[in-house]
Design a protein around this motif. Structure first.
Motif, PDB file in Angstrom:
ATOM      1  N   TYR A 113       5.759   4.945  -6.651  1.00 40.88           N
ATOM      2  CA  TYR A 113       6.275   3.871  -5.801  1.00 40.88           C
ATOM      3  C   TYR A 113       5.759   4.022  -4.373  1.00 40.88           C
ATOM      4  CZ  TYR A 113       9.487   2.717  -9.594  1.00 40.88           C
ATOM      5  OH  TYR A 113      10.014   2.369 -10.808  1.00 40.88           O
ATOM      6  N   GLU A 114       5.553   2.875  -3.739  1.00 40.85           N
ATOM      7  CA  GLU A 114       5.095   2.849  -2.349  1.00 40.85           C
ATOM      8  C   GLU A 114       6.285   3.088  -1.423  1.00 40.85           C
ATOM      9  OE1 GLU A 114       1.781   1.945   0.357  1.00 40.85           O
ATOM     10  OE2 GLU A 114       1.922   2.313  -1.798  1.00 40.85           O
ATOM     11  N   PRO A 115       6.138   3.896  -0.383  1.00 44.36           N
ATOM     12  CA  PRO A 115       7.225   4.014   0.605  1.00 44.36           C
ATOM     13  C   PRO A 115       7.536   2.652   1.218  1.00 44.36           C
ATOM     14  CG  PRO A 115       5.627   5.774   0.899  1.00 44.36           C
ATOM     15  CD  PRO A 115       5.030   4.829  -0.090  1.00 44.36           C
ATOM     16  N   PHE A 116       8.812   2.353   1.358  1.00 47.69           N
ATOM     17  CA  PHE A 116       9.203   1.011   1.795  1.00 47.69           C
ATOM     18  C   PHE A 116       8.657   0.671   3.178  1.00 47.69           C
ATOM     19  CE2 PHE A 116      12.430  -1.710   3.941  1.00 47.69           C
ATOM     20  CZ  PHE A 116      12.196  -2.871   3.220  1.00 47.69           C
ATOM     21  N   GLU A 117       8.711   1.612   4.115  1.00 48.76           N
ATOM     22  CA  GLU A 117       8.209   1.328   5.458  1.00 48.76           C
ATOM     23  C   GLU A 117       6.710   1.014   5.433  1.00 48.76           C
ATOM     24  OE1 GLU A 117      10.044   3.830   4.608  1.00 48.76           O
ATOM     25  OE2 GLU A 117      11.947   3.490   5.671  1.00 48.76           O
ATOM     26  N   ASP A 118       5.965   1.713   4.593  1.00 47.15           N
ATOM     27  CA  ASP A 118       4.535   1.436   4.474  1.00 47.15           C
ATOM     28  C   ASP A 118       4.293   0.067   3.849  1.00 47.15           C
ATOM     29  OD1 ASP A 118       4.232   3.952   5.487  1.00 47.15           O
ATOM     30  OD2 ASP A 118       3.630   4.896   3.591  1.00 47.15           O
ATOM     31  N   LEU A 119       5.151  -0.318   2.906  1.00 46.19           N
ATOM     32  CA  LEU A 119       5.026  -1.634   2.282  1.00 46.19           C
ATOM     33  C   LEU A 119       5.198  -2.746   3.314  1.00 46.19           C
ATOM     34  CD1 LEU A 119       4.922  -3.078  -0.607  1.00 46.19           C
ATOM     35  CD2 LEU A 119       7.395  -3.246  -0.369  1.00 46.19           C
ATOM     36  N   VAL A 120       6.217  -2.629   4.157  1.00 48.67           N
ATOM     37  CA  VAL A 120       6.477  -3.647   5.178  1.00 48.67           C
ATOM     38  C   VAL A 120       5.349  -3.663   6.214  1.00 48.67           C
ATOM     39  CG1 VAL A 120       8.061  -4.357   7.007  1.00 48.67           C
ATOM     40  CG2 VAL A 120       8.963  -3.498   4.826  1.00 48.67           C
ATOM     41  N   ALA A 121       4.904  -2.489   6.626  1.00 49.21           N
ATOM     42  CA  ALA A 121       3.836  -2.419   7.636  1.00 49.21           C
ATOM     43  C   ALA A 121       2.536  -3.028   7.106  1.00 49.21           C
ATOM     44  CB  ALA A 121       3.611  -0.965   8.047  1.00 49.21           C
ATOM     45  N   ALA A 122       2.210  -2.771   5.857  1.00 44.32           N
ATOM     46  CA  ALA A 122       0.987  -3.334   5.278  1.00 44.32           C
ATOM     47  C   ALA A 122       1.085  -4.847   5.162  1.00 44.32           C
ATOM     48  CB  ALA A 122       0.719  -2.707   3.915  1.00 44.32           C
ATOM     49  N   ALA A 123       2.266  -5.372   4.841  1.00 43.25           N
ATOM     50  CA  ALA A 123       2.442  -6.819   4.735  1.00 43.25           C
ATOM     51  C   ALA A 123       2.295  -7.497   6.092  1.00 43.25           C
ATOM     52  CB  ALA A 123       3.806  -7.136   4.135  1.00 43.25           C
ATOM     53  N   LEU A 124       2.796  -6.857   7.148  1.00 41.44           N
ATOM     54  CA  LEU A 124       2.713  -7.444   8.482  1.00 41.44           C
ATOM     55  C   LEU A 124       1.283  -7.483   9.013  1.00 41.44           C
ATOM     56  CD1 LEU A 124       5.890  -5.883  10.140  1.00 41.44           C
ATOM     57  CD2 LEU A 124       5.526  -8.281   9.518  1.00 41.44           C
ATOM     58  N   GLU A 125       0.385  -6.716   8.426  1.00 39.54           N
ATOM     59  CA  GLU A 125      -1.012  -6.758   8.839  1.00 39.54           C
ATOM     60  C   GLU A 125      -1.750  -7.975   8.300  1.00 39.54           C
ATOM     61  OE1 GLU A 125      -2.713  -3.129   7.546  1.00 39.54           O
ATOM     62  OE2 GLU A 125      -1.616  -1.864   8.988  1.00 39.54           O
ATOM     63  N   GLN A 126      -1.137  -8.682   7.336  1.00 42.21           N
ATOM     64  CA  GLN A 126      -1.755  -9.867   6.753  1.00 42.21           C
ATOM     65  C   GLN A 126      -1.464 -11.108   7.597  1.00 42.21           C
ATOM     66  OE1 GLN A 126      -3.728  -9.351   4.106  1.00 42.21           O
ATOM     67  NE2 GLN A 126      -3.140  -7.185   4.299  1.00 42.21           N
ATOM     68  N   THR A 127      -2.256 -12.140   7.391  1.00 46.28           N
ATOM     69  CA  THR A 127      -2.077 -13.390   8.138  1.00 46.28           C
ATOM     70  C   THR A 127      -0.750 -14.048   7.794  1.00 46.28           C
ATOM     71  OG1 THR A 127      -4.467 -13.705   8.097  1.00 46.28           O
ATOM     72  CG2 THR A 127      -3.115 -15.624   8.671  1.00 46.28           C
ATOM     73  N   ALA A 128      -0.397 -14.066   6.523  1.00 48.36           N
ATOM     74  CA  ALA A 128       0.851 -14.684   6.074  1.00 48.36           C
ATOM     75  C   ALA A 128       1.639 -13.667   5.254  1.00 48.36           C
ATOM     76  CB  ALA A 128       0.560 -15.936   5.247  1.00 48.36           C
ATOM     77  N   PRO A 129       2.464 -12.840   5.891  1.00 52.36           N
ATOM     78  CA  PRO A 129       3.225 -11.816   5.161  1.00 52.36           C
ATOM     79  C   PRO A 129       4.204 -12.445   4.169  1.00 52.36           C
ATOM     80  CG  PRO A 129       3.202 -11.359   7.516  1.00 52.36           C
ATOM     81  CD  PRO A 129       2.687 -12.743   7.340  1.00 52.36           C
TER      82      PRO A 129
END
Length: 381
Positions: free
Chosen positions: A214-230
């Motif tokens: 499983y992906e760490p939750f904080e890393d999941l949110v941070a990676a999504a925020l790097e996208q144009t449309a999270p």
């Protein structure tokens, strides 16, 4: 009658009547023999799956059943020795479950005679089934899921291929890829693969994979925020792994960057979820969170709008203007929908308009419809 007082074998004491109440000789019989052991705990049964040494007679029974099943082209009805812990706890030794005095017949003999006082009972409580360890490897089945997993470099320990299967491009690719990665390739009978998968449709191939990372939750949110449309998807108490796999597949199809689920009272990534996702679980990060409500608040503080799906939602899905911004879509459980705390945490509750009298949609279908509408709005903007 005259003359009978001298007959041979005459009764010298009065005949005893029936005992009254539950005392006397009937007391022991009322105590019972304890619970009846299931087949997988009986060493003398061909379905025995315990950790004790397999008796020679039982091994002969299992071998006979295995040969008969192979001749008839079906899965053998036998146990898996070592799959269920039937040993005593601290103190060692073997015996029947400690269900009180006269616990009955089991691996250690009859009744409670000769039992050493103070021993603890078996690790598996009487009347309960043993759950597989979370660290146990999963068996991923199906040609598409296995090919997708190998393409995505999913860690694997062995590839099982059934004898006599129809060879196509996918089978050639998965065998070649597994060989290039140094994964053991084992050829087994179809009956053996049926037994290993528990009768699940496997299309002649199975990939043994370690527990899902499983992906760490904080890393999941941070990676999504790097996208144009999270875009993230949260599941509130979805317990069916097939629904989880279908949601992950929809998330991959409509551009979501991740999925997160609660650790307790919810489905995790199992072989069933892998297969339903058609390999999408290898491409979409999935996180497990301790507290879903706290995690949703974390997303809100990071700038996400949290939207919950509810049949009685205050906003129509086709009027969801927040779809173009950072968004978390929360899908409720199969039966009760959103829990009270999760529903109160959501910024909006959204309903899917339907023209018929159907009360609600399946959790994975509702997620797919919502994610499709979000993707449509984002493409139009």
């Amino acid at each position: 009658m005259a003359g009978n007082s001298q007959r041979r074998g005459r009764r010298l004491t009065p005949k005893a009547g029936a005992p009254k109440g539950s005392g006397g000789k009937n007391r022991a019989s009322l105590a019972g023999k304890g619970r009846t052991l299931p087949a997988d705990e009986r060493p003398w049964h061909k379905g025995y799956s315990g950790t004790e040494k397999l008796p020679q007679r039982t091994a002969w029974k299992q071998d006979k059943e295995r040969r008969a099943a192979e001749a008839e082209g079906r899965a053998p009805k036998i146990g898996t020795p070592g799959a269920k812990d039937t040993t005593w706890g601290k103190g060692g030794g073997r015996g029947v479950p400690a269900a009180g005095k006269g616990a009955g017949r089991g691996a250690g003999g009859r009744g409670g005679a000769g039992r050493t006082p103070g021993r603890s009972g078996p690790r598996v409580a009487p009347g309960r089934k043993s759950n597989p360890s979370k660290d146990a490897p999963e068996l991923l089945v199906g040609r598409n899921p296995v090919v997708e997993a190998l393409r995505s470099q999913v860690p694997a320990t062995a590839l099982y291929v059934a004898q006599g299967i129809e060879i196509d491009d996918r089978v050639n690719e998965l065998v070649r890829t597994a060989g290039d990665r140094g994964i053991a390739i084992l050829e087994v009978t179809r009956a053996e693969l049926d037994r290993m998968t528990g009768g699940v449709l496997h299309q002649g191939v199975g990939l043994q994979v370690p527990p899902f990372a499983y992906e760490p939750f904080e890393d999941l949110v941070a990676a999504a925020l790097e996208q144009t449309a999270p875009l993230l998807v949260a599941l509130d108490g979805v317990t069916d792994p097939r629904n989880l796999g279908a949601v992950i597949r929809s998330a991959a199809a409509f551009g979501a960057q991740g999925v997160f689920v609660p650790e307790r009272r919810a489905a995790g990534i199992t072989a069933t979820a892998w297969r339903t996702s058609a390999g999408a679980a290898a491409r979409v990060p999935v996180s497990q969170v301790t507290n879903l409500t706290r995690s949703l608040k974390y997303c809100q503080e990071a700038g996400f709008m949290v939207v919950g799906l509810d049949a009685d939602g205050e906003t129509d899905l086709y009027d969801l203007e927040a779809a173009v911004g950072p968004l978390v879509v929360v899908v409720g459980s199969e039966g009760r929908g959103l829990s009270r705390l999760v529903g109160a945490t959501c910024d909006l509750t959204v309903s899917i308009p339907m023209v018929s009298d159907v009360e609600s949609l399946n959790a994975s279908v509702a997620a797919a419809v919502t994610l499709a509408e979000v993707a449509r709005r984002r493409a139009a903007s």
